[in-house]
Design a protein around this motif. Structure first.
Motif, PDB file in Angstrom:
ATOM      1  N   SER A   9       0.852  -1.190   0.000  1.00  0.00           N
ATOM      2  CA  SER A   9       0.000   0.000   0.000  1.00  0.00           C
ATOM      3  C   SER A   9       0.884   1.235   0.000  1.00  0.00           C
ATOM      4  O   SER A   9       2.045   1.184   0.424  1.00  0.00           O
ATOM      5  CB  SER A   9      -0.915   0.020   1.223  1.00  0.00           C
ATOM      6  OG  SER A   9      -0.167   0.351   2.375  1.00  0.00           O
ATOM      7  N   ALA A  10       0.321   2.339  -0.499  1.00  0.00           N
ATOM      8  CA  ALA A  10       1.043   3.616  -0.515  1.00  0.00           C
ATOM      9  C   ALA A  10       0.066   4.726  -0.117  1.00  0.00           C
ATOM     10  O   ALA A  10      -1.133   4.627  -0.390  1.00  0.00           O
ATOM     11  CB  ALA A  10       1.628   3.874  -1.906  1.00  0.00           C
ATOM     12  N   PRO A  11       0.585   5.774   0.542  1.00  0.00           N
ATOM     13  CA  PRO A  11      -0.312   6.793   1.081  1.00  0.00           C
ATOM     14  C   PRO A  11      -0.638   7.922   0.109  1.00  0.00           C
ATOM     15  O   PRO A  11       0.106   8.170  -0.841  1.00  0.00           O
ATOM     16  CB  PRO A  11       0.508   7.356   2.245  1.00  0.00           C
ATOM     17  CG  PRO A  11       1.925   7.253   1.773  1.00  0.00           C
ATOM     18  CD  PRO A  11       1.989   6.003   0.917  1.00  0.00           C
ATOM     19  N   GLY A  12      -1.713   8.625   0.429  1.00  0.00           N
ATOM     20  CA  GLY A  12      -2.047   9.880  -0.245  1.00  0.00           C
ATOM     21  C   GLY A  12      -1.248  11.010   0.381  1.00  0.00           C
ATOM     22  O   GLY A  12      -0.466  10.806   1.312  1.00  0.00           O
ATOM     23  N   LYS A  13      -1.451  12.188  -0.112  1.00  0.00           N
ATOM     24  CA  LYS A  13      -0.632  13.339   0.322  1.00  0.00           C
ATOM     25  C   LYS A  13      -1.468  14.608   0.418  1.00  0.00           C
ATOM     26  O   LYS A  13      -2.562  14.697  -0.138  1.00  0.00           O
ATOM     27  CB  LYS A  13       0.491  13.597  -0.676  1.00  0.00           C
ATOM     28  CG  LYS A  13       0.048  13.716  -2.156  1.00  0.00           C
ATOM     29  CD  LYS A  13      -0.756  14.943  -2.546  1.00  0.00           C
ATOM     30  CE  LYS A  13      -1.500  14.825  -3.827  1.00  0.00           C
ATOM     31  NZ  LYS A  13      -2.405  15.900  -4.150  1.00  0.00           N
ATOM     32  N   VAL A  14      -0.904  15.557   1.157  1.00  0.00           N
ATOM     33  CA  VAL A  14      -1.447  16.905   1.072  1.00  0.00           C
ATOM     34  C   VAL A  14      -0.251  17.854   1.052  1.00  0.00           C
ATOM     35  O   VAL A  14       0.645  17.755   1.897  1.00  0.00           O
ATOM     36  CB  VAL A  14      -2.485  17.197   2.190  1.00  0.00           C
ATOM     37  CG1 VAL A  14      -1.970  16.952   3.566  1.00  0.00           C
ATOM     38  CG2 VAL A  14      -2.998  18.618   2.099  1.00  0.00           C
ATOM     39  N   LEU A  15      -0.202  18.705   0.024  1.00  0.00           N
ATOM     40  CA  LEU A  15       0.903  19.662  -0.089  1.00  0.00           C
ATOM     41  C   LEU A  15       0.498  20.884   0.727  1.00  0.00           C
ATOM     42  O   LEU A  15      -0.251  21.747   0.264  1.00  0.00           O
ATOM     43  CB  LEU A  15       1.121  20.034  -1.569  1.00  0.00           C
ATOM     44  CG  LEU A  15       2.335  20.903  -1.888  1.00  0.00           C
ATOM     45  CD1 LEU A  15       3.644  20.196  -1.548  1.00  0.00           C
ATOM     46  CD2 LEU A  15       2.341  21.303  -3.371  1.00  0.00           C
TER      47      LEU A  15
END
Ligand SMILES: Nc1ncnc2c1ncn2[C@@H]1O[C@H](COP(=O)(O)OP(=O)(O)O)[C@@H](O)[C@H]1O
Ligand SMILES: C[C@@](O)(CCOP(=O)(O)OP(=O)(O)O)CC(=O)O
Length: 464
Positions: A9-15
């Motif tokens: 699994s890989a995570p989402g992001k917030v810039l």
């Protein structure tokens, strides 16, 4: 050699800071990894005796008709493994999934370049955490409560509204990792090794750029691989000239890009994990989804053309914003290193976030791009009046994607925010021509872990 089952699994992001600036290597972005992840499960397809099947099936069972079947073949002159979507299956899934298709071809090409065994049939299942999509079935500001980690969305993928958490980067990262781990397991042995991570990053970055048809800053793929960081982009020239699957010598070029062996194309991005916490543990990141969504590509084009037309004005703004963004990273880090906090401690963060927002609004008005549109200004300002809310920003490219808030990680603050949003509405005549209905509080929060191995048996219910 292929493995029977595996999952990643890989995570989402917030810039949080650095939108637009991060496109230029002279500036950086402060990116926070999220606990919303995209998972990919892979298993070997058993073929019945007497039947030769050479198909790779990819399913996204949370969505209607989301199944793609691919044939694969090795192209001539080292062009790599080409995949072709197969027609004629009962589900009407003839629509292409560019990200899946490209990631599959790139990862198969790399896997077969490092492990010369035959590519066999396999089935991949994609499962995404709820908050990647706005789903009309959920009520208002409620964080959905379900015992099942994954929801069925009951719509085709193209009808799902994205909340802007970076589904394609998380998907491509988890998917390429699963493909390589399945077909070339010795290349993905220990997910914590720096060399493995950087190879997975390079492969995912190359595939994601090819699928997008452009070389963006790549902060979203970096967050999917490494989690929270201060990110300085790679030089686009690294991926220029790579060509595409089927072009003579593609396989060797891809391998050397992934393994970073070409001295003229050295990866030069910087992942600074000194700020890894990004959000200190006494604060919580929350996101409010206005369910409008934005077209990032058009916004980027217009901001960059303004920057080109007004280089001096833009330089001043970019430098001042970079300073604000660095101040924010420093404040967050200094807070993270303190043992306990009182509300007074948040004053500096509050101020620096206000400064950043006012500079972003200047960028908006000068470029004519609604980066912090009036409705979002109203929403963030109103939230900032609530007890325990330290500040808010329009993350990334801004526009109508979900806004990010930093608030004290205490029940009273979260309850107050939830209650406030329950009744929050903006009519078009109050919101600069844009009306927003219910604002949904997403369930996501910060989580500093990049791509990781998962337990394959956790997905049994969805592997039909
Ligand atoms: N759950 C999923 N299953 C399959 N493909 C997905 C899924 N989520 C996203 N994608 C792929 O990613 C694309 C969306 O990417 P993009 O427009 O870049 O949005 P985002 O900003 O969320 O990354 C979809 O069109 C699809 O190709
Ligand atoms: C403008 C940007 O600097 C940031 C965009 O950030 P978003 O988080 O808005 O990205 P999407 O997921 O593609 O919508 C472009 C870039 O860095 O590539």
């Amino acid at each position: 050699m292929d493995q029977p089952t595996a999952a990643f699994s890989a995570p989402g992001k917030v810039l949080l800071a650095g939108g637009y600036l991060v496109l230029d290597r002279n500036y950086t972005g402060l990116v926070c990894g999220l606990d919303a992840r995209i998972h990919v499960h892979v298993h070997k397809l058993q073929t019945s005796p007497g039947l030769t099947l050479s198909e790779i099936i990819v399913k996204s069972p949370q969505f209607r008709d989301a199944e793609w079947r691919y044939g694969y073949r090795e192209t001539e002159e080292g062009g790599g493994i080409e995949v072709t979507q197969l027609k004629g299956h009962s589900t009407s899934a003839q629509s292409r999934n560019k990200f899946v298709e490209t990631a599959l071809a790139y990862a198969l090409t790399y896997a077969s370049a490092v492990d010369h065994t035959k590519i066999g049939p396999a089935s991949f299942t994609i499962l995404a955490d709820t908050d990647y999509y706005s789903h009309p079935g959920s009520s208002g500001s409620e964080i959905p409560t379900t015992t099942d980690r994954f929801l069925g969305f009951n719509v085709p993928l193209h009808e799902a509204h994205k909340t802007g958490l970076g589904s394609s980067a998380a998907l491509v990262t988890a998917f390429t990792t699963a493909v390589v781990a399945h077909y070339a397991p010795h290349a993905v042995v220990d997910m914590s090794s720096a060399q493995e991570k950087s190879r997975l990053h390079n492969l995912a970055q190359a595939a994601h750029c090819a699928a997008q048809g452009k070389i963006g800053s790549g902060f979203d793929v970096a967050a999917a691989v490494y989690g929270s960081c201060v990110y300085r982009r790679f030089s686009p020239s690294i991926l220029e000239g790579l060509g595409d699957v089927g072009v003579k010598g593609f396989s060797t070029r891809l391998k050397s890009i992934v393994e970073d062996t070409d001295p003229t194309k050295k990866w030069d991005m910087k992942i600074d994990k000194k700020f890894a916490a990004v959000v200190p543990r006494d604060l919580r990141l929350m996101m409010c989804d206005v369910d409008c969504g934005s077209e990032t590509v058009g916004m980027v084009r217009n901001v960059l053309s303004w920057r080109k037309a007004k280089p001096e004005e833009a330089l001043l703004l970019w430098e001042t914003l970079q300073k604000g963004n660095e101040d924010l990273a420093t404040e967050l880090q200094s807070l993270a290193s303190k043992p306990a906090n009182s509300s007074e401690d948040y004053e500096n963060i509050r101020e620096v976030m206000l400064t950043i927002r006012s500079l972003i609004r200047e960028m908006s008005s000068k470029s004519g791009v609604p980066i912090e549109p009036e409705v979002q200004t109203g929403l963030i300002n109103a939230c900032c009046q609530l007890p325990g809310v330290v500040g808010g920003v329009v993350p990334g490219a801004g526009g109508f994607d979900a806004v990010a808030l930093l608030l004290e990680d205490k029940e009273y603050a979260i309850d107050a925010l939830r209650q406030f949003l329950e009744n929050y509405r903006v009519k078009a005549n109050e919101g600069g021509g844009v009306s927003i209905g219910k604002v949904r509080l997403l369930g996501v929060k910060q989580e500093d872990q990049g791509v990781r191995k998962e337990t394959p048996t956790n997905y049994q219910d969805w592997l039909r």
